[in-house]
Each structure stands twice: as structure tokens, then as C-alpha cells.
Design an enzyme around this catalytic site. Structure first.
Site, PDB file in Angstrom:
ATOM      1  N   SER A 159       0.834  -1.205   0.000  1.00 33.98           N
ATOM      2  CA  SER A 159       0.000   0.000   0.000  1.00 33.98           C
ATOM      3  C   SER A 159       0.874   1.262   0.000  1.00 33.98           C
ATOM      4  O   SER A 159       1.667   1.453  -0.919  1.00 33.98           O
ATOM      5  CB  SER A 159      -0.977  -0.150   1.179  1.00 33.98           C
ATOM      6  OG  SER A 159      -1.439   1.024   1.679  1.00 33.98           O
ATOM      7  N   ASP A 183      -0.259  -4.209  -3.869  1.00 34.55           N
ATOM      8  CA  ASP A 183      -1.427  -3.340  -3.839  1.00 34.55           C
ATOM      9  C   ASP A 183      -1.065  -1.905  -3.469  1.00 34.55           C
ATOM     10  O   ASP A 183      -1.512  -1.390  -2.439  1.00 34.55           O
ATOM     11  CB  ASP A 183      -2.493  -3.891  -2.863  1.00 34.55           C
ATOM     12  CG  ASP A 183      -3.288  -5.026  -3.461  1.00 34.55           C
ATOM     13  OD1 ASP A 183      -3.479  -5.023  -4.698  1.00 34.55           O
ATOM     14  OD2 ASP A 183      -3.713  -5.921  -2.712  1.00 34.55           O
ATOM     15  N   HIS A 223      -8.035  -5.447   0.411  1.00 32.50           N
ATOM     16  CA  HIS A 223      -6.895  -4.675  -0.060  1.00 32.50           C
ATOM     17  C   HIS A 223      -5.570  -5.390   0.213  1.00 32.50           C
ATOM     18  O   HIS A 223      -4.565  -5.082  -0.388  1.00 32.50           O
ATOM     19  CB  HIS A 223      -6.892  -3.304   0.603  1.00 32.50           C
ATOM     20  CG  HIS A 223      -5.881  -2.397   0.032  1.00 32.50           C
ATOM     21  ND1 HIS A 223      -5.970  -1.925  -1.261  1.00 32.50           N
ATOM     22  CD2 HIS A 223      -4.735  -1.918   0.536  1.00 32.50           C
ATOM     23  CE1 HIS A 223      -4.921  -1.171  -1.491  1.00 32.50           C
ATOM     24  NE2 HIS A 223      -4.163  -1.145  -0.442  1.00 32.50           N
TER      25      HIS A 223
END
Ligand SMILES: *[C@@H]1O[C@H](CO)[C@@H](O)[C@H](O)[C@H]1NC(C)=O
Ligand SMILES: *[C@@H]1O[C@H](CO)[C@@H](O)[C@H](O)[C@H]1NC(C)=O
Ligand SMILES: *[C@@H]1O[C@H](CO)[C@@H](O)[C@H](O)[C@H]1NC(C)=O
Length: 428
Positions: A159, A183, A223
């Protein structure tokens, strides 16, 4: 008095040799509340090697000397987490450490910027991410003075951590060995110019796994699937092969089944092993240095599926319709795949290639079930077609020899079961 001093010296010596292990900052949602009024930003580096697998140690000592367990000639993996509004220790962290150290004898540095990532204000975490990159780059400069090399560094960022890796990479002019983005965070980054986010020029090799295109649902677990895919790819012996393709639609309709370009290597693999395709990907894409690949996974660990490619060489032309395939295992079990094929005008060509995805592997194939159904406006129940050659190849395990069948007839709407044989050597 003398006894007393002696005892004290002992204590000192003991605490010197057995210093406490460093711990990842274990915060909570309360810290996110506190951050609203009293923002804080701190970064800690926790170093692990096979020698201190259970006890994180500092990378550099107080006198700036290097930790004795850190070997500058070995690879160093840097693990960087992302936005953590709940403040907890990342659940995947310990497992990923262990699996990586089991895979390779390396140094691992966990970048703990939890105090900075634990905030309700996402924009604040984004700003902190830039600060982390600056501090991290300073530490790396010191590490380089001790003889470490950028080429041996592999950053794995989740992330926001993916973008931190990108910022660090930019500070070192793209000379890091590798960055893996899991991600990468979308909000505040997608559509931004390359200097504001992770970009493929930030390291010598950059691989990114996107498992979720919807970046808004941040706190939700979906996620984090990319981390779990990366972990699974290290743990399972099923190879996560992926298909270079222009678009997801093209992939879904079976237009990108050819791993032939990659010769013996088969299609590139997702995860830690992706690096093995670095040179071949570079060579293949002379004009653009970026390659987009697609693959399907299952919904549960280990997420991996088994891909085969079926290729058929025809004497006659098939009209619009569909070809179906099933495999019968040695034990008599029938495995039905999901087929990636376009049923429009695909069969007007001499060679048809169909991608088949199985949920279970079929190691010993006793029989191949094949059928051809024309689309309704062309049906012809008496029609039959000469097939010159059928070849079935496992893409998941490219080392397995392909199976063939030569010169047979396919009747419309009638499934044939074929016992496969070895292929003619010149065709493999
Ligand atoms: C450091 O790693 C290199 C390469 O793996 C190895 O040859 C060397 O013995 C290691 N040094 C120490 C002190 O373990
Ligand atoms: C193939 O054609 C049939 C009938 O026209 C349609 O229902 C089906 O969805 C098509 N399959 C694919 C993979 O396009
Ligand atoms: C496949 O066949 C080989 C040889 O007959 C056998 O040793 C092996 O156990 C079989 N594997 C499976 C998964 O059935």
C-alpha cells in the site's frame, strides 16, 4: 562491599550480551485518536537474519557500527507496511519474515513507521510516507559506507509502503535492485505524475501486484490480498504463472495463451520468483519497458490454479462454435476446467489455442475429453472434422512433457475420449 560490586558487574555484562529484542510498535485505534490532536512520526528499523530469526536487532549500533549479523555481501529485503488506522502489528509480518528467510539466506529489515501510519487522517499518513523515505534514505547512505550495495536491495512495500519504496528508489536514481509493490495505495497516487508515486523507473526491476482495483475500500481486508498472494507463491509448489496481455478482456477471451515466447521458461510467475524473468521481459519489450500480465486465482489459500494450453491443428475449417475439454485422471476422476476461448470466428484459422484453468492439478492424464459444438445457426449433426494434431501442455509446470494425439476425427456435438501419447520430438 566487594561482593556487591562483583555482582553488579555481572549484571552489567549479562545485560550487555543479552539485550532485549526490538519490537514492532504495537498501537491501537486510540493512537489514531491521539494523533488527531498530537501528531507523531517515528521510524524504527528491525533487523532479522537466520541467526536472529526470533529476535529483531538494530541495524546499526549506537557507535554507528554495523550489526554483526548483517552480512553486506548478502541480499537485503526491506519490508515496508502501509496505512494502518487500527494501529495493530501487521498480521502477515512474522510469517513473511520466516518464509523469506527459509527461501534465502538474507538480511531482512522491517521498516516500522506505525507511529505515522496510525492516523485517521489518510493525507497525514501520505505526508509521513515521504518523511519515512527521507529517513530511510539516510540510513541506506550509512549502510552503503559499510560496504552494502544498492543492487542487493529488494524493497517489498504494501500500500503506502510501495510508494515509500518508490521515493527511496528515486533518491538513488533507480539503482535499487528491485522493488515489489503489493497493492500500492490508490488515493492520492493514481493518475499522478511518476515523480509522486511508485514508478517502474524506481529500481532495476519493479514488479507490482494489484489484487484490488478499488482503492477506496482501504481498511477492508480485500486490499491486502496481494500480500497473501506473495506469501502463498513462496509457500506452495504450484507456480503462479501469469499471462502477458494487452487487456483483461483479451486475456479472458483466450487471446493471450502463448507462453511460447518465453521458450523453456514458460510465462512469468507472480511473486518472489518474478525476478527470474527480468532479462527475458526486457528483451521482449524493446519499445516499452512495462509488461502487464493477468492471472486468475481461487478465493482461498493457496489461491493458485493449474493452467494448461490445448492446441489443435486442423485440416478443415471449423465454423463459429465452441470446443470443450475435460481431463480424466489415472484414478478415473473427471476434472472440468474453465476455458478461455472466444467462440466467434476463432476457428477459421488452422491452429486453435485454448487456455484451460483447473482448480485441481491432473498429474497423470489417462484420457482427454474433447468436443465441438457449433453455434446454433450453423448446426450440422453429420459434419465431422479431421484433426491433424492435438497437444496439451501444462503451463503451471513447464517441465512436464506435453501430451499429443495425431490424426483423428471430431464429430459435431459428440465428445471423444482420447488416450494421449508422447509428442513427436520435433514438435516440442
Ligand atoms: C557473508 O556472505 C557471503 C556470501 O554468502 C559469505 O561467503 C560469507 O562467508 C559471509 N560472511 C560471514 C561473516 O558470515
Ligand atoms: C459463446 O456463445 C454462446 C451462444 O452464442 C454464448 O452464450 C456464450 O456466452 C459464448 N461464450 C463465450 C466464451 O463467449
Ligand atoms: C503418476 O504416475 C506415476 C507413475 O505411474 C506415479 O508414480 C505417481 O504417483 C502418479 N502421480 C499421481 C499424483 O497420481
Amino acid at each position: 562491599m566487594r561482593v556487591y560490586i562483583f555482582l553488579c558487574l555481572m549484571c552489567w555484562a549479562r545485560s550487555e550480551s543479552k539485550r532485549p529484542c526490538l519490537k514492532f510498535s504495537d498501537l491501537s485505534i486510540k493512537d489514531s485518536f491521539r494523533d488527531l490532536f498530537n501528531p507523531k512520526m517515528q521510524m524504527f528499523l528491525l533487523m532479522y537474519t537466520r541467526t536472529n530469526l526470533n529476535c529483531a536487532e538494530p541495524l546499526l549500533e549506537q557507535d554507528d557500527s554495523l550489526n554483526v549479523n548483517f552480512n553486506t555481501s548478502k541480499k537485503t529485503v526491506w519490508l515496508i507496511h502501509g496505512y494502518r488506522p487500527m494501529g495493530s502489528v501487521p498480521s502477515w509480518l512474522q510469517k513473511l519474515l520466516r518464509v523469506l528467510l527459509n527461501q534465502d539466506d538474507m538480511n531482512i529489515v522491517v521498516v516500522d513507521w506505525n507511529r505515522g501510519a496510525t492516523t485517521f487522517i489518510y493525507d497525514r499518513a501520505v505526508n509521513n510516507a515521504r518523511k519515512v523515505a527521507v529517513s530511510l534514505s539516510e540510513c541506506i547512505q550509512r549502510l552503503l559506507k559499510h560496504g552494502a550495495s544498492l543492487d542487493n536491495f529488494h524493497f517489498i512495500g504494501m500500500s503506502l509502503g510501495a510508494h515509500i519504496s518508490g521515493y527511496v528508489g528515486k533518491r538513488f536514481q533507480g539503482q535499487l535492485g528491485r522493488i515489489t509493490g503489493l497493492d500500492p495505495a490508490g488515493p492520492k497516487f493514481s493518475g499522478k505524475p511518476s515523480n509522486g508515486r511508485l514508478d517502474y523507473t524506481d529500481a532495476k526491476f519493479v514488479d507490482v501486484i494489484h489484487s484490488d482495483t478499488d482503492g477506496i475500500k482501504f481498511i477492508k481486508c480485500d486490499h491486502q490480498r496481494a500480500v497473501h498472494l506473495f506469501l502463498a507463491a513462496l509457500e506452495t509448489n504450484c507456480n503462479f504463472i501469469s499471462f502477458p496481455c494487452h487487456s483483461y478482456k483479451d486475456y479472458k477471451t483466450g487471446s493471450c495463451v502463448d507462453c511460447g515466447d518465453f521458450e523453456k521458461k514458460s510465462c512469468p510467475r507472480l511473486g518472489y520468483q518474478a525476478e527470474l524473468w527480468k532479462d527475458v521481459l526486457k528483451e521482449r519489450k524493446k519499445r516499452s519497458l512495462r509488461t502487464t500480465v493477468f492471472l486468475d486465482t481461487t478465493g482461498t489459500n493457496p489461491f493458485c490454479t493449474y493452467y494448461f494450453v490445448l492446441s489443435i491443428v486442423l485440416d478443415d475449417t471449423l465454423k463459429d462454435g465452441i470446443i470443450t475439454l475435460r481431463l480424466l485422471s489415472q484414478l478415473g476422476k473427471v476434472e472440468e476446467p474453465k476455458l478461455y476461448a472466444n467462440n466467434k470466428s476463432l476457428y477459421k484459422v488452422q491452429e486453435v489455442k485454448i487456455l484451460a484453468q483447473f482448480l485441481n492439478d491432473v498429474v497423470n492424464i489417462s484420457s482427454i475429453g474433447l468436443a465441438y459444438y457449433q453455434s446454433s445457426n450453423h448446426q450440422c449433426s453429420t459434419c465431422q472434422y479431421r484433426i491433424q494434431r492435438l497437444m496439451l501442455k501444462s503451463l503451471t509446470y513447464p517441465e512436464r512433457p506435453p501430451l499429443c494425439r495425431y490424426d483423428f476425427v471430431l464429430k459435431e456435438n459428440k465428445e471423444v475420449f482420447l488416450n494421449p501419447c508422447t509428442c513427436k520430438p520435433e514438435e516440442i
